[in-house]
Design a protein around this motif. Structure first.
Motif, PDB file in Angstrom:
ATOM      1  N   PHE A  16       0.859  -1.196   0.000  1.00  0.00           N
ATOM      2  CA  PHE A  16       0.000   0.000   0.000  1.00  0.00           C
ATOM      3  C   PHE A  16       0.891   1.242   0.000  1.00  0.00           C
ATOM      4  N   VAL A  17       0.696   2.085  -1.022  1.00  0.00           N
ATOM      5  CA  VAL A  17       1.309   3.406  -0.980  1.00  0.00           C
ATOM      6  C   VAL A  17       0.315   4.275  -0.228  1.00  0.00           C
ATOM      7  N   ALA A  18       0.746   4.865   0.894  1.00  0.00           N
ATOM      8  CA  ALA A  18      -0.237   5.439   1.805  1.00  0.00           C
ATOM      9  C   ALA A  18       0.119   6.852   2.229  1.00  0.00           C
TER      10      ALA A  18
ATOM     11  N   LEU B 205       7.095  -7.342  -4.520  1.00  0.00           N
ATOM     12  CA  LEU B 205       7.587  -6.150  -3.810  1.00  0.00           C
ATOM     13  C   LEU B 205       9.084  -5.967  -3.981  1.00  0.00           C
ATOM     14  N   GLY B 206       9.767  -6.988  -4.482  1.00  0.00           N
ATOM     15  CA  GLY B 206      11.209  -6.882  -4.709  1.00  0.00           C
ATOM     16  C   GLY B 206      12.023  -6.974  -3.436  1.00  0.00           C
TER      17      GLY B 206
ATOM     18  N   ILE C 221      18.699  -6.008  -2.701  1.00  0.00           N
ATOM     19  CA  ILE C 221      19.003  -4.573  -2.684  1.00  0.00           C
ATOM     20  C   ILE C 221      18.234  -3.924  -1.533  1.00  0.00           C
ATOM     21  N   PRO C 222      18.914  -3.203  -0.650  1.00  0.00           N
ATOM     22  CA  PRO C 222      18.194  -2.622   0.476  1.00  0.00           C
ATOM     23  C   PRO C 222      17.151  -1.616   0.007  1.00  0.00           C
ATOM     24  N   GLN C 223      16.007  -1.651   0.672  1.00  0.00           N
ATOM     25  CA  GLN C 223      14.891  -0.790   0.284  1.00  0.00           C
ATOM     26  C   GLN C 223      14.544   0.168   1.389  1.00  0.00           C
TER      27      GLN C 223
ATOM     28  N   ARG D 208       8.966   3.651   1.275  1.00  0.00           N
ATOM     29  CA  ARG D 208       8.624   3.772  -0.124  1.00  0.00           C
ATOM     30  C   ARG D 208       8.460   2.387  -0.743  1.00  0.00           C
ATOM     31  N   ILE D 209       7.622   2.326  -1.794  1.00  0.00           N
ATOM     32  CA  ILE D 209       7.457   1.062  -2.514  1.00  0.00           C
ATOM     33  C   ILE D 209       7.839   1.308  -3.965  1.00  0.00           C
ATOM     34  N   ASP D 210       8.654   0.427  -4.479  1.00  0.00           N
ATOM     35  CA  ASP D 210       9.001   0.515  -5.895  1.00  0.00           C
ATOM     36  C   ASP D 210       7.883  -0.167  -6.680  1.00  0.00           C
TER      37      ASP D 210
END
Ligand code: HEM
Lengths: 505, 296
Positions: free
Chosen positions: A338-340, A375-376, A381-383, A387-389
């Protein structure tokens, strides 16, 4: 302090040349030029955004001006204060100061015991020359003069027909103290950044933070910092209160109530942390740096069992705490994200979309965009947790929830409930082992400055000679500071006065 | 009286002080114009002296009204009136005028009145039109005893630096005039102090407040350690405060060790002073960083 400067390097090889370089480097003038250079070199850092202060602004710069930004970066213009050229200047300044001041301190120390200089032959060529005659004997005149000068804290050298007096040793002492303290200050700064650390951690109300390296969200350490130096305290965030002005929305008071355990096994103590009142553990301090909200959500899968529950910290975007964040649910197939946006006091316009108009939660709302796919998180790779890619994801629906509301996600994927929210605080843990030195250095700089600016340095000579049964008195001086004229005038009048009294008897 | 009553009273007093200040400026200007026209005739000297005294009295009146105005602003907010750029400016004008009044007790600087009243008007005018913000409580970072210590030291040093810059500026102008006339001054300028006196005076003022400026920076650093978690972070305001410090340190060194005097020294003084103004105007209004309490 010599400000002379041989401009021609001598035609010497090896040692001679090195010595010449050392002399140039340690001259007063070089130190001054380096100081000016340091000031000039610090300007770009106030013009371009700095990574250490505002990494987002640097990214913005890259966005609008990528070609230029790359060039600026090549010259460390986004990291001015840790750049090689900036460091080079202050290291040179440091060496120059040491080379200049330490030998001078030694000289000064030796001259402390030296007598004032011999009386020059022609006093009339010096400053503030005075001449008068007296009916006292030369010895008496010199005695009175010595008494008067000693009372003014001059050091005296007695000679057969004259005396020399000197005062103002303290001026040079102040000057040296000033420069030595400058070195101490630089040492303090260097020591602090080498042996220090700075870490940030976000803690929601009700959570406990244990001070170990793995709990930090970010950590910067100096080259000589040892992880064992971290003091083993824990902080439980009990309650965070923020008060805002109803008219201007400006913050008025932040207050954090917490339980602190200094070391495992020690009893807990209640503390209140405020912006100007950090917590102190030796040379480590904990600051209340920022605050925001963590929405509390529950996500259920198709079967209705809970796959995610808890407070999720969101990042404030403006003064009214419009906050954005990401809710990631990896334990579903396909994964869900969810982008919130959390709006403490929600308002909506066509142009701006949803935003908050007041930092307190008067009308809270959670805006959600649900995405489905990969979600990758397993790519290694650190996320960012905020944020969501969305590149490998597909948007499956939008919703806006008030506390207590549940949204059944379209496509029968599951549901999400907005249970409520809790404030979080950003605690900054800072260790600076050099700051004590810097403080002492700074105070001594000030003291040295005061003494060297207001201390007065004078030399005065009195010579007596006999003529026609009377005594001729000559007085003159040399100075580097104002006030010699008054000193000599009053000395002369003391000597003349004693003459008169004698005459009237 | 309620807090908003104090705030209104303060605004009225600031306007009133500006009116009196403008009046003082006009009288100073009148006196200057008069002396340029009639020169140094004996009969007019006494009368001009009187006009000058009227102007000085108006300046004192302006200072007193402004003083109460600043005080009322403080009472309206229940704290030292130094929380934003508007308040900083009105207190700055007060400190600047105070420095001038004190200096005029000891030195012959009444002739500077025209510059002083003009700059004060400019400062106050900008403050009340462009920088004005309503009286409000402090943001959490400013709630500290250091507010009084740090800002008072900064304001006083700033006022005196600017006074010294006025004198250095006057030095440069007069020197230019003298050069054009082979060392002679026009009649109106003859009562102004000698060039050497101006030179000395601007130096003495800088030497006097340089330690205070140093103290303002140290106090800021101590405060920053408590409020921001580090005592020095090359924030734009800190950087420029450091630049001003180095500028004046170089000026003092140039005078004491290298024997600079006169024109070169005056220029150096002006350069150092302009870094202070830059910090005050540019960094407050357009700059970024932690030190943004201008309230704009
Ligand atoms: C090393 C640290 C600091 C330095 C070098 C510094 C420097 C200065 C300077 C040069 C001024 C003069 C006015 C101007 O140019 O705008 C000033 C004013 C002021 N300072 Fe600081 N400061 C420091 C730390 C702080 C801290 C930690 C605070 C508060 C948390 C603070 C609050 C203020 C305020 C409120 C003013 C007056 C209003 C204004 O002009 O913005 N300063 N400071």
């Amino acid at each position: 302090m010599s400000i002379s400067f041989d401009t021609q390097p001598p035609q010497l090889s090896g040692i001679g040349f090195l010595r010449w370089i050392w002399r140039q480097l340690t001259s007063m003038r070089t130190a001054l030029v380096l100081l000016l250079l340091l000031a000039v070199a610090s300007i770009p850092g106030s013009v371009f955004p700095q990574r250490s202060q505002n990494p987002l602004k640097v990214n913005e710069y890259y966005g609008t001006n990528p070609a230029l930004a790359q060039w600026l970066d090549r010259f460390s213009l986004f990291n001015v204060y840790s750049s090689p050229w900036f460091s080079a200047i202050y290291i040179l300044l440091f060496i120059s100061l040491i080379g200049c001041v330490v030998p001078r301190t030694w000289e000064h120390f030796k001259s402390a015991r030296a007598l004032p200089p011999l009386t020059p032959k022609n006093l009339e060529r010096l400053e503030e020359f005075q001449e008068f005659s007296s009916n006292q004997s030369p010895e008496e005149i010199l005695q009175v003069a010595e008494g008067a000068l000693r009372a003014r804290r001059y050091r005296i050298r007695n000679l057969s027909d004259s005396l020399g007096a000197e005062k103002g040793f303290i001026r040079e002492t102040g000057n040296l103290l000033f420069h030595l303290s400058l070195i101490l200050l630089l040492l303090g700064v260097a020591f602090g950044s080498l042996g220090g650390m700075r870490a940030d951690v976000i803690v929601s109300e009700g959570e406990t933070f244990t001070n170990v390296a793995t709990s930090y969200d970010s950590l910067n350490t100096g080259g000589l910092f040892a992880i064992d130096d971290i003091p083993p305290f824990t902080i439980t965030v009990k309650k965070f209160t923020a008060k805002y002005d109803l008219v201007t929305n400006a913050p008025q008071d932040y207050q954090l109530q917490a339980l602190v355990v200094d070391e495992p096994g020690k009893p807990a103590r209640e503390v209140t942390v405020k912006v100007n009142k950090p917590l102190t553990f030796g040379d480590t301090r904990v600051y209340l740096q920022a605050n925001g909200y963590s929405p509390i959500v529950t996500v259920r899968n198709q079967a209705g069992s809970v796959v995610l529950r808890g407070p999720i910290p969101f990042l404030p975007q403006d003064g009214n705490l419009t906050s954005t964040g990401a809710i990631k649910v990896p334990d579903m197939e396909p994964q869900l994200g969810f982008v919130a946006k959390f709006l403490p006091t929600a308002e909506r316009t066509a142009a701006r979309g949803g935003f908050s108009t007041y930092p307190e939660a008067l009308k809270p709302l959670l805006d959600l965009a649900a995405w489905s796919g990969d979600l990758g998180l397993d790519s290694g790779i650190p996320q960012s947790v905020y944020r969501i890619d969305t590149e490998k994801l597909r948007q499956i629906g939008l919703a806006s929830l008030a506390p207590g509301q549940t949204w059944d996600i379209p496509g029968g994927v599951g549901s999400i409930t907005f249970d409520g929210f809790t404030p979080w605080v950003n605690l900054q843990v800072v260790r600076d082992p050099g700051k004590g030195f810097s403080l002492v250095g700074a105070i001594a700089i000030l003291l040295g400055l005061l003494v060297s600016l207001f201390g007065r340095r004078h030399r005065i000579w009195v010579r007596v000679s006999q003529k026609d049964g009377g005594t001729i008195v000559h007085i003159a001086g040399l100075t580097r500071s104002p006030g010699l004229d008054e000193e000599i005038k009053s000395l002369a009048s003391v000597l003349q006065m004693s003459t008169k009294v004698e005459g009237e008897r | 009286m309620s807090k908003s009553d104090w705030a209104y009273l303060s605004n009225d007093l600031i306007y009133a002080s500006m009116a009196v200040c403008a009046l003082a400026f006009l009288v100073f200007a009148y006196e200057l114009a008069w002396s340029i026209r009639v020169g140094e005739e004996k009969t007019t000297i006494n009368r001009r002296e009187k006009v000058l005294r009227v102007a000085q009295a108006l300046t004192i009146l302006y200072f007193l009204i402004l003083f109460i105005g600043v005080l009322a602003r403080g009472l309206s907010a229940g704290r030292a009136p130094w929380g934003n750029m508007y308040e900083f400016s009105i207190t700055g004008a007060l400190a600047f005028t105070f420095a001038y009044l004190v200096a005029s007790l000891k030195f012959e600087v009444q002739w500077l009145g025209i510059l002083i009243t003009f700059s004060s008007l400019l400062t106050l005018g900008t403050a009340i039109t462009l920088l004005y913000v309503p009286s409000a409580p402090l943001v959490p970072a400013l709630k500290s005893p250091w507010l009084v210590i740090h800002v008072a030291a900064a304001i006083i040093s700033g006022g005196v630096f600017l006074l010294s810059n006025c004198i250095a500026g006057a030095y440069l102008v007069l020197e230019q005039i003298e050069k054009k006339r082979d060392g002679q001054r026009p009649l109106w300028a003859q009562r102004l102090p000698k060039l050497e006196t101006l030179d000395q005076l601007s130096y003495r003022l800088v030497a006097l407040v340089f330690p205070l400026w140093t103290f303002a920076i140290i106090a800021g650093a101590i405060w920053a350690e408590a409020a921001w978690g580090r005592y020095w972070g090359w924030d734009p305001k800190e950087t420029w405060a450091f630049i001003t410090w180095v500028g004046y340190a170089a000026y003092l060194h140039a005078r004491v060790t290298a024997g600079w005097k006169g024109r070169r020294a005056a220029w150096l003084c002006l350069i150092a002073g302009s870094t202070f103004l830059f910090n005050y105007i540019y960094v407050n209004i357009w700059g970024t960083g932690k030190h943004t309490y201008s309230g704009l």
